[in-house]
Design a protein around this motif. Structure first.
Motif, PDB file in Angstrom:
ATOM      1  N   ARG A   1       0.829  -1.203   0.000  1.00 59.58           N
ATOM      2  CA  ARG A   1       0.000   0.000   0.000  1.00 59.58           C
ATOM      3  C   ARG A   1       0.865   1.255   0.000  1.00 59.58           C
ATOM      4  NH1 ARG A   1      -4.710   1.642   4.402  1.00 59.58           N
ATOM      5  NH2 ARG A   1      -5.477   3.453   3.260  1.00 59.58           N
ATOM      6  N   GLU A   2       1.931   1.254   0.789  1.00 62.11           N
ATOM      7  CA  GLU A   2       2.812   2.425   0.828  1.00 62.11           C
ATOM      8  C   GLU A   2       3.468   2.658  -0.521  1.00 62.11           C
ATOM      9  OE1 GLU A   2       5.492   1.576   3.974  1.00 62.11           O
ATOM     10  OE2 GLU A   2       4.079   2.129   5.575  1.00 62.11           O
ATOM     11  N   LEU A   3       3.878   1.573  -1.191  1.00 62.96           N
ATOM     12  CA  LEU A   3       4.506   1.699  -2.506  1.00 62.96           C
ATOM     13  C   LEU A   3       3.530   2.272  -3.518  1.00 62.96           C
ATOM     14  CD1 LEU A   3       6.818   1.116  -4.514  1.00 62.96           C
ATOM     15  CD2 LEU A   3       5.873  -1.200  -4.764  1.00 62.96           C
ATOM     16  N   LEU A   4       2.332   1.706  -3.567  1.00 62.78           N
ATOM     17  CA  LEU A   4       1.346   2.166  -4.535  1.00 62.78           C
ATOM     18  C   LEU A   4       0.844   3.567  -4.212  1.00 62.78           C
ATOM     19  CD1 LEU A   4      -0.786  -1.081  -5.017  1.00 62.78           C
ATOM     20  CD2 LEU A   4       0.911  -0.133  -6.569  1.00 62.78           C
ATOM     21  N   SER A   5       0.734   3.871  -2.915  1.00 60.53           N
ATOM     22  CA  SER A   5       0.229   5.177  -2.511  1.00 60.53           C
ATOM     23  C   SER A   5       1.128   6.300  -3.009  1.00 60.53           C
ATOM     24  CB  SER A   5       0.090   5.236  -0.989  1.00 60.53           C
ATOM     25  OG  SER A   5      -0.406   6.489  -0.587  1.00 60.53           O
ATOM     26  N   GLY A   6       2.435   6.106  -2.884  1.00 64.71           N
ATOM     27  CA  GLY A   6       3.355   7.127  -3.371  1.00 64.71           C
ATOM     28  C   GLY A   6       3.239   7.337  -4.865  1.00 64.71           C
ATOM     29  N   ARG A   7       3.172   6.255  -5.611  1.00 60.65           N
ATOM     30  CA  ARG A   7       3.030   6.363  -7.072  1.00 60.65           C
ATOM     31  C   ARG A   7       1.702   6.995  -7.453  1.00 60.65           C
ATOM     32  NH1 ARG A   7       3.869   0.384  -9.015  1.00 60.65           N
ATOM     33  NH2 ARG A   7       3.259   1.349 -11.001  1.00 60.65           N
ATOM     34  N   TYR A   8       0.642   6.607  -6.740  1.00 63.90           N
ATOM     35  CA  TYR A   8      -0.692   7.117  -7.047  1.00 63.90           C
ATOM     36  C   TYR A   8      -0.782   8.619  -6.747  1.00 63.90           C
ATOM     37  CZ  TYR A   8      -5.745   7.772  -6.674  1.00 63.90           C
ATOM     38  OH  TYR A   8      -7.030   8.236  -6.817  1.00 63.90           O
TER      39      TYR A   8
END
Length: 389
Positions: free
Chosen positions: A173-180
Motif C-alpha cells: 500500500r505504501e509503494l502504490l500510494s506514493g506512485r498514485y
C-alpha cells in the motif's frame, strides 16, 4: 430468551467468514456465490430470534447483524458510535459525502461526458471489458478532466491501492500510494473546468491532502458502477418489455440500474467499526469491533416476492420504499445514478442489446452470482422514424 449475544461455532464462523467477511472478494468471481451462506444465516436468525451473532475472525470477533431493527440501529446511530469500515468500498465512498463538496453543480457536465463515451458502445458485441474501459474514461474525465481520459494506469493504481488497504498489505500500500499520489497531483493541479478537480480548486480551504482524498473517493465510487451498467444491459437484453420502457422513460431506466444494484450489490456486506464501547442485548462490545450487515442477503430475502426477479417496478411504485436498504442515498449516490442512467440511455438511444448466451433468462430466477467475463450483448442499430433526429 437468555440475554447476551450468541456466538457462532468454529465451523459456522469459518463458513460465514468465507462468504461475508472478506470484503475484497467480489461476488462476480466465477463459481463464487456470496449468498451461499443464506441458509446458515436464516438458521441463525431463526434460532436466536434475529439477535446479532458474534463471528470468530482472524483478527478477533465481528458482530453479524441479521434483523432489520438492528441494521437500522447501526445505520442511524451517531457516527461517533459506528464509523464506516475501510472495507465498505462504494458504500463508504458514496455514503460519507466526503467534505460536503457541492458536486451536484457538475451534473450537466458529467452527463455530457457519459453520453459522449457511450457512443462507442452502440455497435458490435459489448462485453464487460469493453464497457468498463469506456466507463472508466467517464470516471477519470469527471474527476480530473479530459487530460486524464486516457490515463489507464491511474485506475489500475487506485484498484491496487484499494485492494492492498483492505488486505492490510502495508508495504504494498505504501509503494502504490506514493506512485498514485504523485500521478494524481498533476491532474488535480490542472483543475480543469467542469471536473471535480476544478471544483476542488475553487473550494475555499480545500487543502491538497483533502483534495487527494476527495478525488480518490469519487474515482472509486464512480468506477465501481461499471459492473452494474453491464448487468443492466444484459438484463434489458433478456427482458424486452423493460427494455422498451427504459428506452422511452429515463425514470424506468434509472429503476433498472437500481434493480441491478439490488440483485448484485457491489457492496455485499455493509461494514462498520465501533468507535466507542457499545451495548448489545446485555453484551458490551469494545471500540474497534467490526460490525457487518449482509446487505446481499437482506436484498434477496426469501420474504420478498421479487427477491430473485428483475423487478424495476419496485423502485417506481413505492414497494422498495418500505425496505431499509432502499432508503434514499446521499447526493453523491444520486449523482452517480444520474450519470450512469445517462450513459445507458445514450447506448439504448442508438441500439438495442440482444443477449448472447443463456446466463440470464426471464423464465428463470436471477442467479445470485454472475461471471462478468461471460456477460455479453450484441448491439443492433435501431431504426429511426422518418424526420426523427
Amino acid at each position: 430468551m437468555p440475554r447476551g449475544l450468541p456466538r457462532a461455532g468454529a465451523l459456522q464462523s469459518l463458513r460465514l467468514s468465507a462468504a461475508l467477511v472478506p470484503p475484497w472478494a467480489p461476488h462476480t468471481l466465477p463459481g463464487r456465490d456470496l449468498l451461499r451462506a443464506r441458509p446458515l444465516l436464516a438458521g441463525l436468525e431463526s434460532r436466536y430470534g434475529g439477535r446479532p451473532v458474534l463471528v470468530r475472525g482472524r483478527r478477533g470477533p465481528a458482530l453479524l447483524v441479521l434483523s432489520r431493527r438492528d441494521a437500522l440501529r447501526v445505520l442511524d446511530e451517531e457516527r461517533d458510535v459506528y464509523a464506516a469500515g475501510v472495507e465498505a468500498g462504494l458504500e463508504a465512498c458514496m455514503e460519507e459525502r466526503p467534505f460536503g463538496l457541492p458536486a451536484d453543480v457538475l451534473r450537466p457536465a458529467f452527463i455530457e461526458i457519459a453520453r459522449g463515451e457511450a457512443a462507442e458502445l452502440t455497435s458490435g458485441v459489448v462485453d464487460f471489458a469493453r464497457l468498463d474501459a469506456r466507463w472508466q474514461r467517464v470516471a477519470r474525465r469527471c474527476v480530473y478532466g479530459d487530460g486524464a481520459a486516457g490515463d489507464e494506469e491511474l485506475t489500475r493504481l487506485l484498484t491496487g491501492l484499494t485492494r492492498a488497504g483492505r488486505r492490510r498489505a502495508r508495504r504494498r500500500r505504501e509503494l502504490l500510494s506514493g506512485r498514485y499520489d504523485t500521478r494524481i497531483l498533476d491532474h488535480l493541479r490542472r483543475a480543469e473546468p467542469g471536473s471535480l478537480a476544478g471544483l476542488i480548486a475553487e473550494t475555499p480551504g480545500e487543502a491538497e491532502s483533502r483534495g487527494l482524498m476527495q478525488a480518490a473517493y469519487w474515482l472509486m465510487g464512480l468506477g465501481v458502477v461499471s459492473a452494474a451498467l453491464m448487468q443492466t444491459l444484459a438484463l434489458l437484453s433478456t427482458h424486452p418489455a423493460h427494455r422498451k420502457a427504459a428506452r422511452a422513460d429515463p425514470e424506468h431506466l434509472r429503476a433498472c440500474l437500481r434493480e441491478a444494484l439490488r440483485l448484485w450489490p457491489p457492496v455485499p456486506a455493509l461494514s462498520r467499526v465501533t468507535a466507542a464501547e457499545t451495548h448489545w442485548y446485555g453484551t458490551t462490545l469494545p471500540a474497534g469491533t467490526p460490525v457487518l450487515v449482509p446487505l446481499a442477503v437482506h436484498q434477496r430475502s426469501a420474504r420478498l416476492p421479487y427477491a430473485d426477479s428483475f423487478a424495476p417496478e419496485i423502485w417506481l411504485n413505492g414497494t422498495a420504499a418500505d425496505e431499509w436498504w432502499a432508503r434514499p442515498g446521499c447526493d453523491a449516490m444520486h449523482l452517480t445514478l444520474a450519470v450512469g442512467t445517462a450513459f445507458l440511455a445514450a447506448v439504448l438511444r442508438e441500439a438495442k442489446p440482444k443477449p448472447i448466451g443463456r446466463l440470464l433468462s426471464p423464465h428463470r430466477p436471477i442467479p445470485h452470482s454472475v461471471d462478468l467475463a461471460r456477460l455479453r450483448v450484441r448491439m443492433r442499430q435501431t431504426r429511426r422514424k422518418p424526420g426523427r433526429s
